[in-house]
Motif scaffolding. Structure first.
Motif, PDB file in Angstrom:
ATOM      1  N   UNK A  39       0.723  -1.154  -0.132  1.00  0.00           N
ATOM      2  CA  UNK A  39       0.108   0.101   0.030  1.00  0.00           C
ATOM      3  C   UNK A  39       0.841   1.286  -0.209  1.00  0.00           C
ATOM      4  N   UNK A  40       0.557   2.195  -1.155  1.00  0.00           N
ATOM      5  CA  UNK A  40       1.102   3.314  -0.869  1.00  0.00           C
ATOM      6  C   UNK A  40       0.217   4.472  -0.810  1.00  0.00           C
ATOM      7  N   UNK A  41       0.665   5.478   0.116  1.00  0.00           N
ATOM      8  CA  UNK A  41      -0.180   6.659   0.332  1.00  0.00           C
ATOM      9  C   UNK A  41       0.368   7.708  -0.175  1.00  0.00           C
ATOM     10  N   UNK A  42      -0.253   8.488  -1.139  1.00  0.00           N
ATOM     11  CA  UNK A  42       0.195   9.665  -1.706  1.00  0.00           C
ATOM     12  C   UNK A  42      -0.609  11.071  -1.425  1.00  0.00           C
ATOM     13  N   UNK A  43       0.321  11.919  -0.922  1.00  0.00           N
ATOM     14  CA  UNK A  43      -0.221  13.502  -0.599  1.00  0.00           C
ATOM     15  C   UNK A  43       0.253  14.505  -1.638  1.00  0.00           C
TER      16      UNK A  43
ATOM     17  N   UNK B  64       0.734  -0.766  13.462  1.00  0.00           N
ATOM     18  CA  UNK B  64       0.483  -1.661  12.455  1.00  0.00           C
ATOM     19  C   UNK B  64       1.097  -1.528  11.237  1.00  0.00           C
ATOM     20  N   UNK B  65       1.577  -2.594  10.425  1.00  0.00           N
ATOM     21  CA  UNK B  65       2.155  -2.296   9.077  1.00  0.00           C
ATOM     22  C   UNK B  65       1.145  -2.534   7.987  1.00  0.00           C
ATOM     23  N   UNK B  66       0.173  -1.389   8.041  1.00  0.00           N
ATOM     24  CA  UNK B  66      -0.686  -1.645   6.828  1.00  0.00           C
ATOM     25  C   UNK B  66      -0.267  -0.651   5.473  1.00  0.00           C
ATOM     26  N   UNK B  67       0.660   0.536   5.805  1.00  0.00           N
ATOM     27  CA  UNK B  67       1.103   1.350   4.717  1.00  0.00           C
ATOM     28  C   UNK B  67       2.438   1.134   4.753  1.00  0.00           C
TER      29      UNK B  67
ATOM     30  N   UNK C 207       1.647  11.736 -12.037  1.00  0.00           N
ATOM     31  CA  UNK C 207       3.016  11.362 -12.152  1.00  0.00           C
ATOM     32  C   UNK C 207       3.220  10.642 -10.819  1.00  0.00           C
ATOM     33  N   UNK C 208       2.981  10.773  -9.851  1.00  0.00           N
ATOM     34  CA  UNK C 208       3.110   9.754  -8.471  1.00  0.00           C
ATOM     35  C   UNK C 208       2.965   8.276  -8.921  1.00  0.00           C
ATOM     36  N   UNK C 209       2.144   7.944  -9.970  1.00  0.00           N
ATOM     37  CA  UNK C 209       2.580   6.682 -10.093  1.00  0.00           C
ATOM     38  C   UNK C 209       3.665   6.148 -10.526  1.00  0.00           C
ATOM     39  N   UNK C 210       4.548   7.010 -11.045  1.00  0.00           N
ATOM     40  CA  UNK C 210       6.058   6.728 -11.577  1.00  0.00           C
ATOM     41  C   UNK C 210       6.892   6.607 -10.405  1.00  0.00           C
ATOM     42  N   UNK C 211       6.521   7.256  -9.017  1.00  0.00           N
ATOM     43  CA  UNK C 211       7.399   7.011  -8.029  1.00  0.00           C
ATOM     44  C   UNK C 211       7.036   6.273  -6.735  1.00  0.00           C
ATOM     45  N   UNK C 212       5.855   5.453  -6.828  1.00  0.00           N
ATOM     46  CA  UNK C 212       5.280   4.637  -5.746  1.00  0.00           C
ATOM     47  C   UNK C 212       5.324   3.252  -6.490  1.00  0.00           C
ATOM     48  N   UNK C 213       5.023   2.591  -5.376  1.00  0.00           N
ATOM     49  CA  UNK C 213       5.402   1.019  -5.845  1.00  0.00           C
ATOM     50  C   UNK C 213       4.222   0.121  -5.272  1.00  0.00           C
ATOM     51  N   UNK C 214       3.205   0.611  -4.626  1.00  0.00           N
ATOM     52  CA  UNK C 214       2.223  -0.124  -3.899  1.00  0.00           C
ATOM     53  C   UNK C 214       1.369  -0.669  -5.156  1.00  0.00           C
TER      54      UNK C 214
END
Length: 314
Positions: free
Chosen positions: A35-39, A63-66, A113-120
Motif C-alpha cells: 500500500x502506497x499513500x500519496x499526498x 500496525x504495518x498497513x502502509x 506522475x505519482x504512479x511513477x515514484x510509488x510501488x504499492x
C-alpha cells in the motif's frame, strides 16, 4: 434513483466498523499486497506534517498497513517539503518525475506522475490540507481493496462542515458535479462525495486511466472507471467528518469550469468552443473582468508511458 444504484448502495456502501483493522491486516498478509499513500501538496506546511505523522504512527509503526508515504510537492513556496520530510514522508518534487515531459499546473498532473515514484499495488490519495486528521481515512478506504478482490476503487464519504454548519461544504459537488452525474451518468448518483480527494484504487486500474491534469481529475476518474470496470467494482466508505481549508467563490468557479469541461469531453469528445472562464472583481473603476483558461489537457494512461513500462519490467 435507478434500482441498480439502490442495490449498489446496499452492497458497496460501507462504514468503518464493517472492517476492523485486524481483519484488514489479515487480508493484507494473506494477499501480499503493498500500500502506497500519496499526498499531493502545494503550500500546505500547516497541515501536511500532522497528516504524515498520524499515518506513520498509526499505520506503519503500530500496525504495518502502509508501506510508503510519498508527498508530491507541486511547487510550494512555503516549507511544505521540509515539514513533510521531517514528519517522515518521502518528498518528491513534481518536476523531478518524468522530466522529459514538461509539467503543467494542476492536481491531476501530480496524481498521474505519482504512479511513477510509488510501488504499492494499492495507491491511496489523501489531500494535504485536512485538519484534525484521522488515520481512519486511509484504513477505511484501503480496507475494501484488501478484503474484496472484486473492488477496484473506493471513495471516502463524510460530512463537510462549512463555517460551523454541518453538511454545507462541497459546494462544487452540489452545484456542478452531482447534477452532471445524475443527468449523464446516473449509475454514479450514489456517490456521496464524488469529488472528494480521499480515495484508493488498485494500481492495475489507475495505470489504465487517463488523468485530467486539473480539478476535473476526480470526476474523470470516476466516470472512466465506471466504463472500464463497471459499477460493482466501485465502492465508498463512511469515514466521519472532513475538515479542511475552504476556497473562495471565484476559485470554486474555476474548479466548476474544469469539472464541466471534463464531463463535456467524456460526453462527446467534442470541440471546446471557448475553453476559458471570465469572472469579475471590483476594482477602482468598477467591476473588472478576469479571464482564466480552463484545463484542456489530459495525460494518457500511465501504461502507455515508456518509462513506466521499463520500471515495471525492472
Amino acid at each position: 434513483m435507478l434500482n441498480e444504484v439502490e442495490r449498489w448502495l446496499s452492497t458497496r456502501s460501507w462504514s468503518l466498523t464493517d472492517r476492523p483493522l485486524h481483519k484488514i491486516m489479515a487480508a493484507k498478509r494473506s494477499s501480499g499486497s503493498s500500500v502506497s499513500v500519496v499526498l499531493p501538496a502545494l503550500n500546505e506546511e500547516e497541515t501536511v506534517g500532522e497528516i504524515v505523522a498520524v499515518i506513520r504512527h498509526d499505520l506503519m509503526h503500530q500496525v504495518p498497513l502502509v508501506d510508503e508515504i510519498v508527498v508530491i510537492d507541486s511547487g510550494s513556496t512555503d516549507r511544505t517539503s521540509e515539514v513533510a520530510a521531517a514528519a517522515g514522508a518521502r518528498v518528491v518534487h513534481r518536476d523531478e518525475i518524468l522530466p522529459r515531459l514538461a509539467a503543467v499546473p494542476g492536481k491531476g498532473e501530480v496524481l498521474w506522475r505519482s504512479l511513477l515514484v510509488t510501488s504499492g499495488d494499492i495507491v491511496c490519495f489523501i489531500d494535504a490540507d485536512l485538519k484534525e486528521f484521522s488515520s481512519d481515512f486511509v484504513s477505511g478506504i484501503v480496507g475494501p481493496l484488501l478484503t474484496d478482490p472484486g473492488v477496484d476503487l473506493v471513495k471516502a464519504m463524510y460530512d463537510r462542515p462549512l463555517g460551523g454548519a454541518a453538511g454545507q461544504g462541497g459546494r462544487v459537488t452540489e452545484l456542478m458535479a452531482r447534477p452532471l452525474l445524475n443527468m449523464h451518468w446516473p449509475q454514479l448518483a450514489g456517490f456521496v462525495q464524488p469529488l472528494g480527494g480521499e480515495y484508493a484504487a488498485r494500481r492495475s486500474l489507475l495505470e489504465q486511466l487517463p488523468f485530467p491534469v486539473g480539478y476535473g481529475v476526480e470526476l474523470g476518474m470516476l466516470v472512466d472507471a465506471l466504463h472500464l470496470v463497471g459499477l460493482d467494482a466501485l465502492a465508498q466508505v463512511d469515514v466521519g467528518v472532513r475538515k479542511h481549508r475552504h476556497q473562495d467563490g471565484q476559485a470554486l468557479g474555476r474548479m466548476a469550469a474544469a469539472i464541466y469541461r471534463t464531463a463535456q469531453l467524456r460526453l462527446a469528445r467534442g470541440h471546446l468552443i471557448r475553453p476559458a472562464l471570465t469572472q469579475f472583481e471590483r476594482g477602482e473603476d468598477g467591476f473588472e473582468p478576469r479571464t482564466y483558461s480552463v484545463d484542456t489537457e489530459e495525460r494518457p494512461p500511465m501504461a502507455e508511458i515508456a518509462e513506466y513500462a521499463t520500471r515495471k519490467a525492472a
